[in-house]
Design a protein around this motif. Structure first.
Motif, PDB file in Angstrom:
ATOM      1  N   ASP A  39      88.335  97.021  26.687  1.00  0.00           N
ATOM      2  CA  ASP A  39      87.124  96.266  27.011  1.00  0.00           C
ATOM      3  C   ASP A  39      87.350  95.505  28.319  1.00  0.00           C
ATOM      4  O   ASP A  39      88.492  95.306  28.753  1.00  0.00           O
ATOM      5  N   VAL A  40      86.249  95.062  28.935  1.00  0.00           N
ATOM      6  CA  VAL A  40      86.343  94.369  30.223  1.00  0.00           C
ATOM      7  C   VAL A  40      86.323  92.869  29.975  1.00  0.00           C
ATOM      8  O   VAL A  40      85.408  92.345  29.332  1.00  0.00           O
ATOM      9  N   MET A  41      87.336  92.185  30.495  1.00  0.00           N
ATOM     10  CA  MET A  41      87.402  90.734  30.371  1.00  0.00           C
ATOM     11  C   MET A  41      86.710  90.079  31.567  1.00  0.00           C
ATOM     12  O   MET A  41      86.682  90.623  32.664  1.00  0.00           O
ATOM     13  N   ALA A  42      86.163  88.904  31.344  1.00  0.00           N
ATOM     14  CA  ALA A  42      85.378  88.218  32.376  1.00  0.00           C
ATOM     15  C   ALA A  42      86.155  87.990  33.670  1.00  0.00           C
ATOM     16  O   ALA A  42      85.585  88.146  34.765  1.00  0.00           O
ATOM     17  N   PRO A  43      87.444  87.629  33.645  1.00  0.00           N
ATOM     18  CA  PRO A  43      88.143  87.391  34.922  1.00  0.00           C
ATOM     19  C   PRO A  43      88.221  88.621  35.823  1.00  0.00           C
ATOM     20  O   PRO A  43      88.397  88.475  37.033  1.00  0.00           O
ATOM     21  N   GLY A  90      79.300 100.291  28.805  1.00  0.00           N
ATOM     22  CA  GLY A  90      79.656  99.345  27.751  1.00  0.00           C
ATOM     23  C   GLY A  90      78.465  98.523  27.315  1.00  0.00           C
ATOM     24  O   GLY A  90      77.357  98.672  27.833  1.00  0.00           O
ATOM     25  N   VAL A  91      78.713  97.647  26.346  1.00  0.00           N
ATOM     26  CA  VAL A  91      77.689  96.727  25.844  1.00  0.00           C
ATOM     27  C   VAL A  91      78.032  95.327  26.341  1.00  0.00           C
ATOM     28  O   VAL A  91      79.169  94.858  26.158  1.00  0.00           O
ATOM     29  N   LEU A  92      77.067  94.666  26.977  1.00  0.00           N
ATOM     30  CA  LEU A  92      77.294  93.322  27.515  1.00  0.00           C
ATOM     31  C   LEU A  92      77.401  92.318  26.373  1.00  0.00           C
ATOM     32  O   LEU A  92      76.522  92.259  25.502  1.00  0.00           O
ATOM     33  N   LEU A  93      78.472  91.523  26.375  1.00  0.00           N
ATOM     34  CA  LEU A  93      78.717  90.568  25.290  1.00  0.00           C
ATOM     35  C   LEU A  93      78.437  89.124  25.692  1.00  0.00           C
ATOM     36  O   LEU A  93      78.236  88.267  24.819  1.00  0.00           O
ATOM     37  N   LEU A  94      78.427  88.826  27.005  1.00  0.00           N
ATOM     38  CA  LEU A  94      78.188  87.467  27.491  1.00  0.00           C
ATOM     39  C   LEU A  94      77.042  87.459  28.494  1.00  0.00           C
ATOM     40  O   LEU A  94      76.855  88.435  29.225  1.00  0.00           O
ATOM     41  N   PRO A  95      76.284  86.373  28.579  1.00  0.00           N
ATOM     42  CA  PRO A  95      75.233  86.277  29.593  1.00  0.00           C
ATOM     43  C   PRO A  95      75.839  86.324  30.997  1.00  0.00           C
ATOM     44  O   PRO A  95      76.961  85.835  31.210  1.00  0.00           O
ATOM     45  N   PRO A  96      75.123  86.932  31.951  1.00  0.00           N
ATOM     46  CA  PRO A  96      75.665  87.016  33.320  1.00  0.00           C
ATOM     47  C   PRO A  96      76.097  85.671  33.884  1.00  0.00           C
ATOM     48  O   PRO A  96      77.130  85.569  34.550  1.00  0.00           O
ATOM     49  N   GLY A  97      75.324  84.619  33.604  1.00  0.00           N
ATOM     50  CA  GLY A  97      75.677  83.294  34.121  1.00  0.00           C
ATOM     51  C   GLY A  97      77.000  82.786  33.585  1.00  0.00           C
ATOM     52  O   GLY A  97      77.802  82.194  34.319  1.00  0.00           O
ATOM     53  N   ASP A  98      77.251  83.018  32.294  1.00  0.00           N
ATOM     54  CA  ASP A  98      78.515  82.572  31.702  1.00  0.00           C
ATOM     55  C   ASP A  98      79.704  83.344  32.261  1.00  0.00           C
ATOM     56  O   ASP A  98      80.793  82.789  32.423  1.00  0.00           O
ATOM     57  N   ILE A  99      79.500  84.634  32.531  1.00  0.00           N
ATOM     58  CA  ILE A  99      80.602  85.439  33.079  1.00  0.00           C
ATOM     59  C   ILE A  99      81.033  84.890  34.429  1.00  0.00           C
ATOM     60  O   ILE A  99      82.231  84.751  34.718  1.00  0.00           O
ATOM     61  N   VAL A 100      80.052  84.536  35.272  1.00  0.00           N
ATOM     62  CA  VAL A 100      80.363  84.057  36.613  1.00  0.00           C
ATOM     63  C   VAL A 100      80.909  82.635  36.581  1.00  0.00           C
ATOM     64  O   VAL A 100      81.851  82.296  37.325  1.00  0.00           O
ATOM     65  N   SER A 101      80.382  81.782  35.699  1.00  0.00           N
ATOM     66  CA  SER A 101      80.774  80.380  35.713  1.00  0.00           C
ATOM     67  C   SER A 101      82.039  80.102  34.902  1.00  0.00           C
ATOM     68  O   SER A 101      82.948  79.413  35.357  1.00  0.00           O
ATOM     69  N   ARG A 102      82.137  80.685  33.694  1.00  0.00           N
ATOM     70  CA  ARG A 102      83.258  80.366  32.820  1.00  0.00           C
ATOM     71  C   ARG A 102      84.497  81.199  33.116  1.00  0.00           C
ATOM     72  O   ARG A 102      85.625  80.743  32.930  1.00  0.00           O
ATOM     73  N   ARG A 103      84.315  82.454  33.507  1.00  0.00           N
ATOM     74  CA  ARG A 103      85.409  83.347  33.875  1.00  0.00           C
ATOM     75  C   ARG A 103      86.446  83.485  32.764  1.00  0.00           C
ATOM     76  O   ARG A 103      87.652  83.506  33.007  1.00  0.00           O
ATOM     77  N   GLU A 104      85.994  83.581  31.519  1.00  0.00           N
ATOM     78  CA  GLU A 104      86.931  83.772  30.423  1.00  0.00           C
ATOM     79  C   GLU A 104      86.249  84.505  29.287  1.00  0.00           C
ATOM     80  O   GLU A 104      85.026  84.478  29.151  1.00  0.00           O
ATOM     81  N   GLY A 105      87.052  85.181  28.477  1.00  0.00           N
ATOM     82  CA  GLY A 105      86.530  85.866  27.310  1.00  0.00           C
ATOM     83  C   GLY A 105      86.239  87.334  27.563  1.00  0.00           C
ATOM     84  O   GLY A 105      86.289  87.844  28.693  1.00  0.00           O
ATOM     85  N   ARG A 106      85.947  88.049  26.470  1.00  0.00           N
ATOM     86  CA  ARG A 106      85.608  89.476  26.532  1.00  0.00           C
ATOM     87  C   ARG A 106      84.141  89.594  26.930  1.00  0.00           C
ATOM     88  O   ARG A 106      83.259  89.099  26.236  1.00  0.00           O
ATOM     89  N   ALA A 107      83.879  90.282  28.041  1.00  0.00           N
ATOM     90  CA  ALA A 107      82.535  90.318  28.600  1.00  0.00           C
ATOM     91  C   ALA A 107      81.790  91.612  28.302  1.00  0.00           C
ATOM     92  O   ALA A 107      80.570  91.609  28.127  1.00  0.00           O
ATOM     93  N   VAL A 108      82.495  92.748  28.288  1.00  0.00           N
ATOM     94  CA  VAL A 108      81.855  94.054  28.080  1.00  0.00           C
ATOM     95  C   VAL A 108      82.689  94.855  27.074  1.00  0.00           C
ATOM     96  O   VAL A 108      83.904  95.006  27.251  1.00  0.00           O
ATOM     97  N   GLN A 109      82.025  95.336  26.040  1.00  0.00           N
ATOM     98  CA  GLN A 109      82.676  96.213  25.068  1.00  0.00           C
ATOM     99  C   GLN A 109      82.496  97.661  25.517  1.00  0.00           C
ATOM    100  O   GLN A 109      81.378  98.157  25.628  1.00  0.00           O
TER     101      GLN A 109
END
Length: 565
Positions: free
Chosen positions: A114-118, A147-166
């Motif tokens: 899976d793709v991680m936010a960082p 993949g399937v998007l797991l986090l909102p685009p804004g959170d991916i850019v701002s938080r830069r953590e967690g699993r973002a795409v399955q």
């Protein structure tokens, strides 16, 4: 999601009719970012559209166009449950909202992670959580996964953590293989690199309807241009698989490809032959699978000038005919031709690509090697391992150089002091074949396995292992009153028992299972399995067939599934 060949095996296929295709188009327009022009690229006017279902209660459905899987429906009745395969995304890159990752992250995506936010550089603002997105590498216009998007685009850019795409589908998985195993430019082994100049994907070259692709992340905009044939003789358009090599090295590769094709594929009765056919149908398929070849990367830039260089060297003869050139003769007595030793057919691009496209067991080559003792270095130099064929060649060359042939028998060698020292005997005499067999018998045994690699890495893998090639046992038996044939030892050659079982099920039209690494085929198939494994590359001497009395395959090759007492 598609890790094994069985993950893309369906129960049947139903062709779609006009109303069904119209309904499907409406679904695609509603769920994907695709318009009528995009659909027309994926659905030609008279294309055959079919549905392939899994059965067994699974809702997963493949939609194929002209025999190639174009879309996957996770659930035909659920909303936002359809996504395009990579092959479709390469034709319509805007079909899904886009997630752009850094190039070093591509190797993890290709391995199914899976793709991680960082690791994400950018996300389309229109992307929605729970919806399918396409995964692109910065600077490369061809998608590497879905993949399937797991986090909102804004959170991916701002938080830069967690699993973002399955990840659900990626380059190198079995769905990619089932779709033709195409490899766009920049897809090198198990990673994707940015492109300096973007080119059309391998299945749309020459297609004037191919959409433009735009460079990512600040790169200069580049438009995909269809491959165009000019009136002048040029190399036919080829799949983009080039790597960084010098023009001199590329010329040498092409020269060797010509020699390989001339020695293994082209007969004199095939001539005269258009030079474009020579290049596209013989030279490129004859290349080693790990090579990329492109005449445009030579100093000649075009095919005819390159072949003219070979003509000056005495390898071939051409003649013009109208606007094209014909190959009319191969100089089979030229020293370059007679001294060239072809590489095994199983490691050519044609053999590897055929194995990947039809799902058959990957063919490999096994060679018995002998380790050269220090006392034989005077003949073999720094070579560590030799085959018997190489020993024959070295002995023949040495006998010619030293004039060691017997006066009354030109096939027999009379050894000198050097040969006596190498063989450790006071007198050495015999044919080169006899002496080579004697030499190999005294060497420590090794074997070399050259096998095509499946998936994204492609190419071939060569390994040298101690000892003689391992045994594969084929034996017939009975299980619960049924006749069966059992195969053990496939793992020693890197053969996937489950993959072989799926293939044999089609070939033999019988039930196959794998238990504890042992392949079981219903019926007595000892002869058919021996022939099949022999063709796959297992040495005949390594196939140990044990068929009990009355339990061997019938001559008419019909399985006897039930034992009669």
């Amino acid at each position: 999601m598609f890790k094994k060949p069985k993950d893309v095996q369906t129960k049947g296929e139903n062709k779609m009719r006009g109303k069904e295709i119209k309904k499907l188009r409406e679904v695609l327009v509603r769920e994907l970012r695709i318009d009528d022009d995009g659909l027309n690229q994926l659905f030609p006017a008279k294309a055959d559209v079919a549905v392939r279902k899994f059965g067994g209660g699974s809702y997963l459905t493949f939609i194929s166009v002209d025999g190639c899987i174009a879309f996957v429906q996770v659930d035909p009745e659920a909303p936002n449950a359809t996504y395009p395969t990579l092959r479709s995304l390469w034709r319509c890159p805007e079909a899904l909202a886009k997630v752009t990752i850094a190039p070093p992250v591509s190797k993890f995506v290709i391995n199914g992670a899976d793709v991680m936010a960082p690791g994400i550089l950018a996300v389309d603002d229109s992307a929605e959580v729970g919806h399918f997105v396409s995964i692109f590498v910065a600077g490369n216009p061809f998608a590497v996964g879905v993949g399937v998007l797991l986090l909102p685009p804004g959170d991916i850019v701002s938080r830069r953590e967690g699993r973002a795409v399955q990840a659900v589908h990626h380059f190198g998985d079995c769905l990619w293989e089932a779709s033709g195993s195409l490899r766009p430019e920049g897809f090198h082994g198990a990673e994707v690199v940015p492109l300096r100049t973007e080119a059309p994907p391998p299945d749309v070259q020459g297609d004037t309807n191919a959409p433009p692709a735009t460079a990512e992340d600040g790169d200069a905009e580049a438009t995909v241009q269809p491959a165009v044939r000019s009136d002048e003789e040029d190399a036919p358009p080829v799949a983009a698989d080039t790597t960084e090599v010098s023009s001199e090295e590329m010329e040498e590769r092409l020269r060797l490809c010509f020699l390989q094709a001339a020695r293994t594929r082209i007969k004199d009765r095939d001539l005269p032959m258009p030079v474009n056919t020579l290049y596209a149908a013989h030279m490129r398929p004859s290349r080693r699978s790990e090579w990329s070849v492109d005449v445009k990367m030579t100093r000649f830039k075009k095919l005819v000038p390159f072949l003219a260089m070979l003509e000056e060297g005495g390898l071939l003869r051409m003649k013009p005919k109208g606007s094209e050139h014909l190959l009319v003769e191969i100089s089979r007595k030229a020293s370059d031709y007679t001294e060239f030793r072809p590489w095994p057919k199983d490691v050519t691009a044609a053999a590897v690509e055929d194995g990947a496209s039809d799902g058959a067991v990957a063919r490999f080559q096994v060679e018995v090697l002998g380790k050269v003792a220090p006392s034989a270095a005077v003949l073999f130099g720094n070579v560590e391992f030799v085959t018997q064929e190489q020993v024959v060649s070295v002995l023949r060359d040495y006998a010619n150089q030293k004039s060691l042939w017997a006066a009354n028998n030109r096939k027999k060698v009379q050894g000198d002091e050097v040969l006596c020292a190498v063989f450790g005997e006071a007198e050495v005499a015999g044919t080169v074949e006899q002496l080579s067999a004697q030499f190999m018998k005294g060497c420590k045994k090794f074997h070399k396995v050259t096998a095509p690699q499946r998936g994204a890495a492609a190419g071939t893998k060569t390994s040298i292992r101690p000892g003689a090639p391992p045994k594969v046992t084929i034996r017939t038996d009975t299980r619960r009153g049924h006749a069966v044939t059992l195969v053990r030892g496939l793992d020693q050659y890197g053969l996937d028992a489950e993959e072989l079982a799926a293939e044999l099920k089609k070939v033999l039209a019988g039930s196959t299972t794998v238990e504890d690494g042992e392949l079981m085929v219903q019926g007595f198939w000892d002869v058919a399995l021996k022939n099949h494994l022999d063709k796959a590359g297992v040495p005949p001497d390594s196939l140990d067939v044990k068929a009990g009395s009355g339990k061997s395959q019938k001559k008419d090759k019909k399985a006897s599934n039930v034992v009669k007492y």
